[in-house]
Design a protein around this motif. Structure first.
Motif, mmCIF file in Angstrom:
data_model
loop_
_atom_site.group_PDB
_atom_site.id
_atom_site.type_symbol
_atom_site.label_atom_id
_atom_site.label_comp_id
_atom_site.label_asym_id
_atom_site.label_seq_id
_atom_site.Cartn_x
_atom_site.Cartn_y
_atom_site.Cartn_z
ATOM 1 N N ARG A 37 0.864 -1.193 0.000
ATOM 2 C CA ARG A 37 0.000 0.000 0.000
ATOM 3 C C ARG A 37 0.895 1.235 0.000
ATOM 4 N N PHE A 38 0.732 2.095 -1.037
ATOM 5 C CA PHE A 38 1.498 3.333 -1.174
ATOM 6 C C PHE A 38 0.539 4.509 -1.055
ATOM 7 N N TYR A 39 0.841 5.408 -0.116
ATOM 8 C CA TYR A 39 -0.021 6.567 0.092
ATOM 9 C C TYR A 39 0.813 7.837 -0.008
ATOM 10 N N PHE A 40 0.277 8.855 -0.682
ATOM 11 C CA PHE A 40 0.918 10.156 -0.827
ATOM 12 C C PHE A 40 -0.135 11.245 -0.697
ATOM 13 N N SER A 41 0.230 12.315 -0.003
ATOM 14 C CA SER A 41 -0.627 13.499 0.012
ATOM 15 C C SER A 41 0.256 14.735 0.139
ATOM 16 N N ALA A 42 -0.215 15.829 -0.455
ATOM 17 C CA ALA A 42 0.501 17.102 -0.391
ATOM 18 C C ALA A 42 -0.440 18.195 -0.881
ATOM 19 N N THR A 43 -0.032 19.440 -0.652
ATOM 20 C CA THR A 43 -0.749 20.581 -1.213
ATOM 21 C C THR A 43 0.201 21.298 -2.156
ATOM 22 N N SER A 44 -0.379 22.021 -3.115
ATOM 23 C CA SER A 44 0.443 22.734 -4.082
ATOM 24 C C SER A 44 -0.322 23.932 -4.615
ATOM 25 N N GLY A 45 0.437 24.924 -5.101
ATOM 26 C CA GLY A 45 -0.166 26.106 -5.704
ATOM 27 C C GLY A 45 -0.515 27.158 -4.685
ATOM 28 N N THR A 46 -0.902 28.314 -5.182
ATOM 29 C CA THR A 46 -1.246 29.423 -4.282
ATOM 30 C C THR A 46 -2.542 29.156 -3.537
ATOM 31 N N ALA A 47 -3.412 28.337 -4.120
ATOM 32 C CA ALA A 47 -4.677 28.004 -3.471
ATOM 33 C C ALA A 47 -4.548 26.790 -2.554
ATOM 34 N N ASN A 48 -3.330 26.269 -2.395
ATOM 35 C CA ASN A 48 -3.090 25.083 -1.561
ATOM 36 C C ASN A 48 -4.045 23.942 -1.901
ATOM 37 N N ILE A 49 -4.067 23.588 -3.168
ATOM 38 C CA ILE A 49 -4.921 22.498 -3.641
ATOM 39 C C ILE A 49 -4.351 21.177 -3.138
ATOM 40 N N ARG A 50 -5.202 20.332 -2.631
ATOM 41 C CA ARG A 50 -4.787 19.051 -2.057
ATOM 42 C C ARG A 50 -4.696 17.981 -3.146
ATOM 43 N N TYR A 51 -3.581 17.271 -3.131
ATOM 44 C CA TYR A 51 -3.339 16.160 -4.057
ATOM 45 C C TYR A 51 -3.133 14.895 -3.233
ATOM 46 N N GLU A 52 -3.604 13.771 -3.772
ATOM 47 C CA GLU A 52 -3.541 12.535 -3.002
ATOM 48 C C GLU A 52 -3.439 11.323 -3.930
ATOM 49 N N LEU A 53 -2.709 10.323 -3.483
ATOM 50 C CA LEU A 53 -2.610 9.030 -4.158
ATOM 51 C C LEU A 53 -2.779 7.941 -3.108
ATOM 52 N N ASP A 54 -3.514 6.919 -3.446
ATOM 53 C CA ASP A 54 -3.628 5.744 -2.590
ATOM 54 C C ASP A 54 -3.589 4.545 -3.529
ATOM 55 N N LEU A 55 -2.399 3.947 -3.642
ATOM 56 C CA LEU A 55 -2.186 2.877 -4.616
ATOM 57 C C LEU A 55 -1.939 1.551 -3.913
ATOM 58 N N GLU A 56 -2.536 0.509 -4.437
ATOM 59 C CA GLU A 56 -2.261 -0.839 -3.960
ATOM 60 C C GLU A 56 -1.339 -1.482 -4.989
ATOM 61 N N LEU A 57 -0.051 -1.551 -4.653
ATOM 62 C CA LEU A 57 0.955 -2.062 -5.579
ATOM 63 C C LEU A 57 0.757 -3.549 -5.834
ATOM 64 N N PHE A 58 1.310 -4.000 -6.939
ATOM 65 C CA PHE A 58 1.105 -5.362 -7.430
ATOM 66 C C PHE A 58 1.489 -6.439 -6.415
ATOM 67 N N ASP A 59 2.575 -6.224 -5.660
ATOM 68 C CA ASP A 59 3.051 -7.246 -4.725
ATOM 69 C C ASP A 59 3.629 -6.569 -3.483
ATOM 70 N N SER A 60 4.115 -7.356 -2.563
ATOM 71 C CA SER A 60 4.670 -6.815 -1.321
ATOM 72 C C SER A 60 6.033 -6.164 -1.567
ATOM 73 N N VAL A 61 6.415 -5.259 -0.645
ATOM 74 C CA VAL A 61 7.644 -4.466 -0.794
ATOM 75 C C VAL A 61 8.461 -4.487 0.499
ATOM 76 N N ASN A 62 9.706 -4.097 0.385
ATOM 77 C CA ASN A 62 10.593 -3.984 1.535
ATOM 78 C C ASN A 62 10.630 -2.511 1.946
ATOM 79 N N VAL A 63 9.908 -2.173 2.978
ATOM 80 C CA VAL A 63 9.770 -0.778 3.419
ATOM 81 C C VAL A 63 11.104 -0.219 3.917
ATOM 82 N N ASP A 64 11.897 -1.031 4.625
ATOM 83 C CA ASP A 64 13.152 -0.551 5.216
ATOM 84 C C ASP A 64 14.185 -0.128 4.175
ATOM 85 N N GLU A 65 14.202 -0.782 3.019
ATOM 86 C CA GLU A 65 15.186 -0.460 1.986
ATOM 87 C C GLU A 65 14.659 0.507 0.930
#
Length: 185
Positions: A37-65
């Motif tokens: 599970r990959f999650y991203f959020s941020a704001t951008s622009g003068t209006a502080n528009i909110r951007y977001e991603l919530d992706l379920e990647l194909f397989d498991s990952v190594n978070v530490d590396e």
């Protein structure tokens, strides 16, 4: 309601590159979970528009590396795969990927070409070249440039000497014609 930023991806057998294109991102939050599970959020622009991603990647990952880098125009995430194998797609979901998700052709290498792209057995994918103190192409001339510069200067010196000699002839001719004019008067 939040928007989805343009997101590019590419892979190798052991890692996935995720590049989020979002200039001047503020309040960046990144989360990666072992099951993919990959999650991203941020704001951008003068209006502080909110951007977001919530992706379920194909397989498991190594978070530490896995590593992230937040730049002025992009957020890059190097996701280490739990198993060294090629994924058939980025997302677990079967079907057409979302419109904001694109292949990063600048980083893309086919599975068959991966072994051919090693430089003498060395893999430079993980190296951060920005930390090296290397100049641009013309910052430090090498020996060949020095020889070319010397040859150019010698050619310029010969041209200067030729121009001086020509100027001397013109001045002599001018002086001679002036003296003849003075003698006749």
């Amino acid at each position: 309601m939040s928007r989805h930023p343009t997101t590019k991806w590419a892979q190798r057998s052991d890692k996935v590159y995720i590049t989020i294109e979002l200039p001047d991102a503020k309040d960046v939050k990144l989360s990666l979970e072992p099951e993919g599970r990959f999650y991203f959020s941020a704001t951008s622009g003068t209006a502080n528009i909110r951007y977001e991603l919530d992706l379920e990647l194909f397989d498991s990952v190594n978070v530490d590396e896995s590593k992230a880098a937040v730049g002025l125009r992009t957020i890059c995430y190097l996701v280490k795969k739990a198993e060294k194998k090629w994924w058939s797609r980025l997302l677990k979901h079967v079907g057409k990927p979302p419109v904001y998700l694109k292949v990063d052709w600048d980083k893309w290498i086919d599975e068959d070409d991966e072994k051919e792209n090693k430089f003498g057995g060395m893999d430079f994918d993980d190296m951060d070249f920005s930390k090296l103190d290397v100049g641009g192409a013309d910052d430090e001339p090498d020996d060949d440039d020095d020889l070319a510069d010397t040859a150019d200067r010698e050619g310029e010196d010969a041209d200067m000497e030729e121009a001086k000699a020509e100027r001397g002839k013109v001045e002599a001719a001018l002086a001679a014609s002036t003296n003849e004019a003075v003698d006749k008067a």
